[in-house]
Each structure stands twice: as C-alpha cells, then as structure tokens.
Design a protein around this motif. Structure first.
Motif, PDB file in Angstrom:
ATOM      1  N   ILE A   1      -6.234  11.147   2.589  1.00  0.00           N
ATOM      2  CA  ILE A   1      -4.824  10.776   2.371  1.00  0.00           C
ATOM      3  C   ILE A   1      -4.529  10.447   0.900  1.00  0.00           C
ATOM      4  O   ILE A   1      -3.409  10.622   0.447  1.00  0.00           O
ATOM      5  CB  ILE A   1      -4.415   9.600   3.288  1.00  0.00           C
ATOM      6  N   TYR A   2      -5.538   9.980   0.156  1.00  0.00           N
ATOM      7  CA  TYR A   2      -5.281   9.662  -1.263  1.00  0.00           C
ATOM      8  C   TYR A   2      -5.662  10.820  -2.188  1.00  0.00           C
ATOM      9  O   TYR A   2      -5.723  10.641  -3.403  1.00  0.00           O
ATOM     10  CB  TYR A   2      -6.005   8.363  -1.659  1.00  0.00           C
TER      11      TYR A   2
ATOM     12  N   ARG B   1       7.354   9.950   7.458  1.00  0.00           N
ATOM     13  CA  ARG B   1       6.374   9.980   8.538  1.00  0.00           C
ATOM     14  C   ARG B   1       5.842  11.393   8.813  1.00  0.00           C
ATOM     15  O   ARG B   1       6.077  11.968   9.883  1.00  0.00           O
ATOM     16  CB  ARG B   1       6.930   9.346   9.839  1.00  0.00           C
TER      17      ARG B   1
ATOM     18  N   ASP C   1     -10.810  11.327   5.898  1.00  0.00           N
ATOM     19  CA  ASP C   1      -9.414  11.009   5.616  1.00  0.00           C
ATOM     20  C   ASP C   1      -9.191  11.206   4.118  1.00  0.00           C
ATOM     21  O   ASP C   1      -9.699  10.448   3.292  1.00  0.00           O
ATOM     22  CB  ASP C   1      -9.158   9.557   6.055  1.00  0.00           C
TER      23      ASP C   1
ATOM     24  N   TYR D   1      -5.775   1.107  -5.506  1.00  0.00           N
ATOM     25  CA  TYR D   1      -6.324  -0.188  -5.117  1.00  0.00           C
ATOM     26  C   TYR D   1      -7.536  -0.558  -5.969  1.00  0.00           C
ATOM     27  O   TYR D   1      -8.297   0.316  -6.369  1.00  0.00           O
ATOM     28  CB  TYR D   1      -6.808  -0.148  -3.664  1.00  0.00           C
TER      29      TYR D   1
ATOM     30  N   SER E   1      -1.830  13.611   4.354  1.00  0.00           N
ATOM     31  CA  SER E   1      -0.498  13.048   4.583  1.00  0.00           C
ATOM     32  C   SER E   1       0.429  13.365   3.427  1.00  0.00           C
ATOM     33  O   SER E   1      -0.024  13.582   2.297  1.00  0.00           O
ATOM     34  CB  SER E   1      -0.634  11.534   4.706  1.00  0.00           C
TER      35      SER E   1
ATOM     36  N   SER F   1       2.456  10.998   2.672  1.00  0.00           N
ATOM     37  CA  SER F   1       2.872   9.628   2.336  1.00  0.00           C
ATOM     38  C   SER F   1       2.573   9.231   0.897  1.00  0.00           C
ATOM     39  O   SER F   1       3.450   8.721   0.209  1.00  0.00           O
ATOM     40  CB  SER F   1       2.184   8.618   3.260  1.00  0.00           C
ATOM     41  N   LYS F   2       1.344   9.423   0.438  1.00  0.00           N
ATOM     42  CA  LYS F   2       0.901   8.723  -0.771  1.00  0.00           C
ATOM     43  C   LYS F   2       1.117   9.570  -2.024  1.00  0.00           C
ATOM     44  O   LYS F   2       2.005   9.278  -2.810  1.00  0.00           O
ATOM     45  CB  LYS F   2      -0.559   8.311  -0.616  1.00  0.00           C
TER      46      LYS F   2
ATOM     47  N   TYR G   1     -10.331   1.193   6.312  1.00  0.00           N
ATOM     48  CA  TYR G   1      -8.932   1.169   6.762  1.00  0.00           C
ATOM     49  C   TYR G   1      -8.878   0.577   8.177  1.00  0.00           C
ATOM     50  O   TYR G   1      -9.483   1.129   9.102  1.00  0.00           O
ATOM     51  CB  TYR G   1      -8.388   2.600   6.732  1.00  0.00           C
TER      52      TYR G   1
ATOM     53  N   GLY H   1       2.767  11.426  10.133  1.00  0.00           N
ATOM     54  CA  GLY H   1       1.896  10.688   9.211  1.00  0.00           C
ATOM     55  C   GLY H   1       0.429  10.998   9.444  1.00  0.00           C
ATOM     56  O   GLY H   1       0.055  11.658  10.430  1.00  0.00           O
ATOM     57  N   ALA H   2      -0.413  10.497   8.516  1.00  0.00           N
ATOM     58  CA  ALA H   2      -1.852  10.552   8.768  1.00  0.00           C
ATOM     59  C   ALA H   2      -2.157   9.729  10.013  1.00  0.00           C
ATOM     60  O   ALA H   2      -3.119  10.005  10.727  1.00  0.00           O
ATOM     61  CB  ALA H   2      -2.623  10.009   7.563  1.00  0.00           C
ATOM     62  N   SER H   3      -1.323   8.726  10.282  1.00  0.00           N
ATOM     63  CA  SER H   3      -1.528   7.897  11.482  1.00  0.00           C
ATOM     64  C   SER H   3      -1.528   8.774  12.728  1.00  0.00           C
ATOM     65  O   SER H   3      -2.382   8.616  13.612  1.00  0.00           O
ATOM     66  CB  SER H   3      -0.423   6.850  11.605  1.00  0.00           C
TER      67      SER H   3
ATOM     68  N   LEU I   1      -4.721  10.863  12.785  1.00  0.00           N
ATOM     69  CA  LEU I   1      -5.901  10.083  13.181  1.00  0.00           C
ATOM     70  C   LEU I   1      -5.900   9.863  14.706  1.00  0.00           C
ATOM     71  O   LEU I   1      -6.933  10.009  15.361  1.00  0.00           O
ATOM     72  CB  LEU I   1      -5.923   8.739  12.435  1.00  0.00           C
TER      73      LEU I   1
ATOM     74  N   ASN J   1      -9.427   3.318   1.083  1.00  0.00           N
ATOM     75  CA  ASN J   1      -8.646   2.097   1.159  1.00  0.00           C
ATOM     76  C   ASN J   1      -9.552   1.091   1.849  1.00  0.00           C
ATOM     77  O   ASN J   1      -9.981   1.377   2.969  1.00  0.00           O
ATOM     78  CB  ASN J   1      -7.382   2.367   2.009  1.00  0.00           C
TER      79      ASN J   1
ATOM     80  N   ALA K   1     -12.955   7.580   4.371  1.00  0.00           N
ATOM     81  CA  ALA K   1     -11.752   7.921   3.605  1.00  0.00           C
ATOM     82  C   ALA K   1     -12.176   8.003   2.146  1.00  0.00           C
ATOM     83  O   ALA K   1     -12.859   7.119   1.641  1.00  0.00           O
ATOM     84  CB  ALA K   1     -10.675   6.862   3.767  1.00  0.00           C
TER      85      ALA K   1
ATOM     86  N   GLY L   1       0.807  -1.223   0.000  1.00  0.00           N
ATOM     87  CA  GLY L   1       0.000   0.000   0.000  1.00  0.00           C
ATOM     88  C   GLY L   1       0.835   1.265   0.000  1.00  0.00           C
ATOM     89  O   GLY L   1       0.494   2.232   0.680  1.00  0.00           O
TER      90      GLY L   1
HETATM   91  C1  LIG Z   1      -6.839   5.388   4.534  1.00  0.00           C
HETATM   92  C2  LIG Z   1      -5.502   5.529   5.203  1.00  0.00           C
HETATM   93  N1  LIG Z   1      -5.361   6.420   6.204  1.00  0.00           N
HETATM   94  C3  LIG Z   1      -4.189   6.573   6.828  1.00  0.00           C
HETATM   95  C4  LIG Z   1      -3.074   5.820   6.484  1.00  0.00           C
HETATM   96  C5  LIG Z   1      -1.780   6.051   7.237  1.00  0.00           C
HETATM   97  O1  LIG Z   1      -0.805   6.639   6.425  1.00  0.00           O
HETATM   98  P1  LIG Z   1       0.464   7.455   6.926  1.00  0.00           P
HETATM   99  O2  LIG Z   1       0.533   7.344   8.408  1.00  0.00           O
HETATM  100  O3  LIG Z   1       1.642   6.844   6.233  1.00  0.00           O
HETATM  101  O4  LIG Z   1       0.274   8.872   6.482  1.00  0.00           O
HETATM  102  C6  LIG Z   1      -3.166   4.883   5.436  1.00  0.00           C
HETATM  103  C7  LIG Z   1      -2.014   4.053   5.054  1.00  0.00           C
HETATM  104  O5  LIG Z   1      -2.088   3.152   4.247  1.00  0.00           O
HETATM  105  C8  LIG Z   1      -4.419   4.735   4.772  1.00  0.00           C
HETATM  106  O6  LIG Z   1      -4.602   3.860   3.774  1.00  0.00           O
END
Ligand SMILES: Cc1ncc(COP(=O)(O)O)c(C=O)c1O
Length: 394
Positions: A211-212, A247, A209, A326, A236, A238-239, A131, A105-107, A110, A181, A177, A45
């Motif tokens: 993030i994408y 992070r 969310d 995905y 984020s 990240s993606k 997710y 991160g988005a983590s 969240l 995902n 989201a 992912g």
């Molecule tokens: C929907 C969703 N939210 C949050 C995350 C967390 O991502 P990150 O902490 O890398 O920004 C992911 C990671 O796959 C995700 O798919």
C-alpha cells in the motif's frame, strides 16, 4: 410483551477485536481543539495533500455522466487493465488483467484475500509491530495469528528464518507490509525472494501489502509480483495516489483464486465504488504521476527533517525508515510507558503521537509512531514542543 429469553451477547469474535487506542487520543485532541487549544497532529496515517486535480475532474465527469450504477464485482474491466498496464510500465512485470481485483480500499483487498485463504483454526504469521487491522480481520474469520516479534535487525520485516522457526501444521499464510506501517522500513528484493521461497516451500502463501509503494525515498520501488506468481499482492489508491476517502484499492491474486474472490466479493461488497473507479482511471496519467512525484519529494524532505530532530531529542531509531510516512521510535530513554507519555504530551503541549500499543505487544511500551503527514513548519513546531516537554519532565 417482553421476551423471556435473554438477548444474545456479542460474539466472542467481535469481542476479540481490539480498539485503536489512538482513537481516544484523537477524540481528546479534537476536544482540545474545540476548546481553542492548538494541537499538532503527528498521529494521522493519511497524506495531507488533496486528491490530484486530474483525478477529481475524472470523478466529476463520471458523476455528470451519471456513472453511478454497480460495476462488476471485481471492478471495471478498463481499470483492471490500467492497473495491469501500470505494473508493466513501472516494474516491467506482465500481469494478466483478470488477476487484478479492484476492492473498497486495501482494507477490502485484505478481507477478500483472508476470506479466500483461511478456514476456521488456520493460522497466519504476522509481524509485531505491524498493521493492527490484520490481526482483527483474521480473528473475525475464526482463524488465528502467530505474532512474530521483529526488530531493527530484520528491518522490522519477516525473514525466511522466521518461517522455519514459527510455521506449524495449522499455518497457511504469512503477511508483511513493505514499506511497513508503523516502521516505514522495507524488505529488500533479495530478502523478499528468500521469504517467498520459504513460504512456498511450506505450501503456503505470502500476502504482501504494498500500500505504501511509490512512497519510497532511498530504495528502489519493487513489487513481489516480479518475483513469484503465487504472491498475493495488496495495494491501494489511498496513500501514494492521495485518495483515502474514495475507498479504492486492489489485489493481484494467483489465477487459482480469482473465481473464489469474485464470489466472495459479490457477497461482501457487491462492487467497489463506481465513481471512484472512473476517477482512478486518471490516477495513472502522466500529469497525475508528475503531481504525485513532487509529493514524494516533499515527504522525503519531511522525513529528512524529522529523523535527526527526533534523534537529537533522545529517541532511538536504529534503522532508517525508507518509505511510507512514519517513524517508529524507541522512547525508552525518555519514558518507560509510551501510552501514558502520549496522553500526557497531548495534554501538556498539544502534540498528538500514536503509542506503540496500537501495533502489537512487542516492546510496545517503549515505542511511539510519528507520522510526517504535515508540512515541515508544523513538524518543526511540534519538535519544539516535544523538546520542551522532555526537558520539563526529565
Ligand atoms: C499497511 C496498511 N494496509 C492497509 C491499510 C488500509 O488502507 P485503505 O483501506 O485506505 O486502502 C492501511 C491504512 O493505514 C495500512 O497502513
């Protein structure tokens, strides 16, 4: 001397956190590769592209300038301003930089959002499939989830009608989201407005969310921030920005939560990673955005290859995934046990795919998630192997 007291067992909260089943699959895939087998990865992912060069160079400059001390807990003021400015340029939405909270991160975003919103016993509406970490984070806080089974009819998204049906006295928030995902499907701006209105009418909050965001192919990118000030938006680097390992992410929170988020962030994280924040300042530069836009085109080509290829094999994908990377496919014409099928496919043909069980319980045995985070040539090869495997086992 040995203590007479027995050691305290793990907390029930920790025990309620479910593993990622795909991790076992990944470990087995790595083992097979170490033994010299070729494995094609459709379970991963994260983008296969490197972090854009301008961002890497900004990170190197930050290290050379020894910018390695803590930043404020809510992030570098110039990065918070840059993110607010990005919303203005991309979406014509004016955000007060104070409301932008930079996180690991988005983590991290969240965790922060949930920690600020939830008391013990509170409940949150979530999509199933969805997710998986959200469920686990909510449970770790002593709160609980209401899993809402969603399907193609709502693009796998929550709708206003779900709020009417499932919201109860202990519900305080709903989460979506978009793109999602594991499904890659989006909520339309109109449906999002209705959902926001329904949640707001209940006195609750919608966590969106995004993030994408940016990895969107047929639809227009949009943001919940354009619709309602009370939405809590997660994002984020990240993606879309290709920075998973740095992070770094962010949340845009309603003004009333900023001070609480500051206190919680100070205690949970102290600060987001400093070098990553300096590097991320280059993420919004026109030259970086050009690199990223070319990648979006490549992801779209991969999706446009994979979608018909999977359908031709017998997978049913009844709603086109509009974004992310995905495809969530109904495999019931091929197997009634997606979990075993993923394991057997890996052993027999060396193709790694994620079973539906990682995303919830709703029809999980009938679904698998394919990630198109590898070049088209590899996806072609993976499809040949899957076709061969289906023929062999049918
Ligand atoms: C929907 C969703 N939210 C949050 C995350 C967390 O991502 P990150 O902490 O890398 O920004 C992911 C990671 O796959 C995700 O798919």
């Amino acid at each position: 001397m040995l203590s007479a007291n027995p050691i305290k067992p793990r907390t029930s909260r920790a025990d309620r956190v479910r593993p990622f089943y795909v991790m076992d699959l990944l470990a087995r895939a790595n083992q097979l590769e170490a033994e010299g087998r070729s494995v094609l990865h459709m379970e991963v992912g994260e983008p296969d592209f490197p972090t854009p060069q301008p961002v890497i160079e900004a990170g190197i400059r930050a290290l050379q300038a020894q910018l390695t001390h803590y930043t404020p807990a809510l992030g570098l003021p110039e990065l918070r301003r840059a993110i607010a400015d990005y919303y203005r340029r991309q979406f014509d939405v004016a955000i007060e930089p104070r409301r932008v909270i930079v996180t690991p991160g988005a983590s991290g975003a969240l965790q922060l959002a949930l920690a600020v919103l939830l008391d013990t016993g509170d409940r949150v509406l979530l999509t199933d499939p969805g997710y998986p970490c959200n469920r686990n984070m909510i449970r770790l806080l002593g709160a609980d989830c209401i899993d809402v089974a969603v399907g193609p009819e709502s693009h796998y998204q929550l709708q206003a009608a779900h709020i009417e049906r499932y919201w109860d006295d202990s519900t305080v928030a709903a989460m979506i989201a978009s793109p999602s995902n594991p499904t890659g499907t989006m909520i339309s701006a109109g449906a999002l407005q209705s959902l926001l209105d329904a949640v707001t009418a209940k006195g609750g909050h919608l966590i969106v969310d995004e993030i994408y965001q940016g990895l969107v192919y047929d639809e227009q990118n949009h943001t919940a921030l354009a619709l309602n000030e009370s939405a809590i938006v997660i994002n984020s680097f990240s993606k879309f920005f290709g920075m998973t390992g740095w992070r770094l992410g962010w949340m845009v929170a309603p003004e009333m939560y900023v001070d609480a988020a500051d206190r919680v962030a100070q205690n949970l994280f102290l600060a987001p990673p400093t070098v990553s924040q300096h590097a991320a300042l280059a993420a919004f530069a026109p030259e970086t955005l050009e690199i990223l836009q070319r990648r979006v085109d490549i992801f779209q080509q991969r999706r446009d290859f994979l979608l018909p290829a999977l359908r031709a094999m017998g997978f049913v994908i009844s709603v086109e995934p509009e974004g992310a990377f995905y495809i969530y496919a109904d495999c019931s014409a091929i197997t009634s046990d997606a979990f075993s099928w993923c394991h057997d496919l890996l052993e027999a043909e060396g193709v790694a795919v994620t079973p539906g069980i990682d995303f919830g319980e709703n029809a999980a045995a009938r679904h698998v998630r394919f990630a198109y985070t590898r070049p088209v040539e590899e996806l072609e090869c993976a499809c040949d192997r899957i076709t061969k495997y289906i023929k062999k086992t049918s």
